[in-house]
Design an enzyme around this catalytic site. Structure first.
Site, PDB file in Angstrom:
ATOM      1  N   GLU A 251       0.884  -1.170   0.000  1.00 21.51           N
ATOM      2  CA  GLU A 251       0.000   0.000   0.000  1.00 21.51           C
ATOM      3  C   GLU A 251       0.915   1.212   0.000  1.00 21.51           C
ATOM      4  O   GLU A 251       1.495   1.556   1.031  1.00 21.51           O
ATOM      5  CB  GLU A 251      -0.897  -0.070   1.250  1.00 21.51           C
ATOM      6  CG  GLU A 251      -2.148   0.756   1.103  1.00 21.51           C
ATOM      7  CD  GLU A 251      -1.913   2.207   1.447  1.00 21.51           C
ATOM      8  OE1 GLU A 251      -1.397   2.948   0.563  1.00 21.51           O
ATOM      9  OE2 GLU A 251      -2.230   2.605   2.570  1.00 21.51           O
ATOM     10  N   CYS A 285      -2.800   8.717   3.286  1.00 19.17           N
ATOM     11  CA  CYS A 285      -2.529   8.242   1.918  1.00 19.17           C
ATOM     12  C   CYS A 285      -3.714   8.469   0.991  1.00 19.17           C
ATOM     13  O   CYS A 285      -3.535   8.580  -0.211  1.00 19.17           O
ATOM     14  CB  CYS A 285      -2.105   6.780   1.934  1.00 19.17           C
ATOM     15  SG  CYS A 285      -3.252   5.737   2.813  1.00 19.17           S
TER      16      CYS A 285
END
Ligand code: NAD
Length: 481
Positions: A251, A285
């Site tokens: 990720e 993020c």
């Protein structure tokens, strides 16, 4: 009031381990710049001990029933909720986010364990029944010991979305959280240990990240690597994993485009976007970062964004009225300064912010003003690199096709957002945007039970929900003749 522990510990092979003669890393409060604790650096003996404990724990843990595992995870989740205020305090002291956000994160992390405790029960497998009497069975089995690496922006939620599925699936896991934010992660591990996890099933180490990842990933004991962090480090870990052909979940962040159309409800959209932009000081993020606004509402959008930004209360996250804390480490304000000066020299307008905070001792912390820049040229660094901080970069677009082209122009694709009242536009965008998650009139793209992950350089593999559990399983076919 919870005070920050002066000495932190590793947890290896069922034992809490003090610094002893190990080297130490200082933990710094980002609101004050002061060192508040010492963290032991795991040495090679520690890492080997953790690896062998995980190897021994694997057959024990995978042979427990899914109900037994679920009971422990749910008990751990309950302990997290009971201790949420204390753990949230630690998180604010080490990471800087406002206390309410820290406590909320603990609750969100606990929910991950509840979800996975239930999800693992539904990992049924399949039987292919053939008229010949020959049957095939499709089984899902735990992949084996996992090495997981998590960052400092969500010190609990990010490791939880690795630990919960791995443990529910039957995999031991060695976690290396960020060295900047160790205490809250340690307390989450303590909840799970107190809930009855057998020793060796879950271990926590800290130290030199490059050394730890190299050592753990090189070991044949580790079967799976899960990482959340930057693209360059993700690529590096994938190269390490390639040598042992290990499975990976990566990720790696994004640079979320936000497409705001003339037909949106402007005031509601602005309220939501300003709150989303400065949550966790923009160090998220899936934070909205590249704002593309249709020409008809562009000027009103920029003005409304700057006005609301001015009202964001910045300060030490321990104060209840504060909505945005400091950045997590000294690297972030440096990056903000560089990116903003790069954008303004390329022709962007600075609408508000653009400086570090000073006065009231804030100059010792890693504070940066919430910032809005507009008319930002596409070649500016901030339109191409994830800012990971409290800066909104805005530019106009004309048509739906332009907006889609802008959204897809980067090699990243984690989250993307669009604000429109037209169903047809929403449907087209849901198909056309290259991202793992698309939020239409919402920024809730990480509810915990839906797949979460990126495309392109934002990584691969999914976290959360059934897909997140399957990331810790291997599929086996057994054929009966
Ligand atoms: P970084 O990539 O250096 O560090 C991120 C995490 O990875 C940290 O916890 C660090 O300890 C760990 N790490 C670094 N090198 C490692 C290695 N060789 N092996 C194992 N772990 C390693 O990033 P940073 O300087 O902390 O932040 C810079 C950028 O990283 C940000 O601008 C942002 O783009 C990205 N980032 C993304 C996320 C996310 O949630 N995807 C989180 C934090 C940072």
């Amino acid at each position: 009031m919870t005070s920050y522990p002066k000495n932190l510990q590793l947890h290896i092979d069922g034992e809490w381990i003090d610094i002893g003669n190990r080297n130490a890393i200082a933990v710094v409060n980002p609101a004050t710049g002061e060192a508040i604790s010492s963290l032991p650096k795991a040495n090679n003996d520690d890492l080997n001990r953790a690896l062998h404990a995980a190897q021994r724990a694997w057959p024990v843990w995978r042979e427990t029933t899914v109900d037994q595992r679920g009971d422990i995870l749910r008990k751990g989740a309950n302990l997290m909720r009971e201790r949420a205020d204390m753990i949230g305090h630690l998180m604010t002291l080490e990471q800087g986010k406002p206390l309410a956000q820290g406590v909320g994160e603990v609750i969100g992390a606990a929910k991950q364990f509840d979800i996975m405790a239930e999800e693992a029960k539904r990992c049924y497998g399949r039987v292919l029944v053939r008229p010949t009497g020959e049957n095939s069975f499709v089984k899902y089995q735990p992949v084996g010991p996992v090495a997981a690496f998590s960052p400092w922006n969500f010190p609990l939620f990010t490791p939880a979305r690795k630990l919960a599925p791995a443990l529910a699936a039957g995999c031991p896991i060695i976690l290396k959280p960020a060295e900047e934010t160790p205490a809250s992660a340690i307390e989450m591990i303590r909840c799970l240990v107190d809930a009855g996890l057998p020793s060796g099933v879950l271990q926590i180490v800290f130290g030199d990240p490059a050394h730890i990842s190299e050592h753990l990933i090189a070991s044949d004991i580790i079967r799976k690597v899960s990482f959340t962090g930057s693209v360059p480090v993700g690529k590096h870990l994938m190269r390490l994993a390639a040598d042992g052909l290990k499975r990976t979940t990566m990720e790696l962040g994004g640079h979320a485009p936000v497409l705001v159309f003339d037909d949106c409800d402007l005031e509601t959209t602005l309220d939501a976007l300003v709150a989303g932009k400065f949550r966790n000081a923009g160090q998220v993020c899936v934070a909205p970062t590249r704002f593309y606004v249709q020409q008809g509402i562009y000027d009103r959008f920029v003005k409304g964004f700057a006005e609301r930004t001015k009202a964001v209360n910045v300060g030490n996250g321990m104060a209840p009225e504060v909505k945005m804390g400091p950045l997590a480490n000294h690297r972030r304000p440096d990056t903000m300064e560089r990116m903003i000066s790069n954008a303004t020299s390329a022709g962007a307008k600075l609408n508000i912010g653009g400086e570090r905070l000073a006065g009231n001792g804030q100059e010792n912390g890693f504070f940066y003003q919430p910032t809005v820049i507009s008319d930002v040229p596409l070649q500016a660094e901030i339109m191409n690199e994830e800012p990971f901080g409290p800066v909104a970069a805005i530019r106009p677009f004309a048509t739906l096709d332009d907006a889609i082209e802008q959204a897809n122009r980067l090699p990243l694709g984690l989250a993307a957002y669009a604000y429109t009242s037209a169903l047809k536009t929403a449907n087209i965008l849901g198909d056309a945007i290259e991202a793992g998650m698309v939020g239409i009139n919402t920024q809730t793209v990480s509810p915990g039970d839906a797949p979460f992950g990126g495309v392109k350089h934002s990584g691969h593999g999914l976290e959360d929900g059934p897909d997140g559990l399957m990331a810790y399983m291997v599929t086996k076919a057994v054929h009966h003749g």
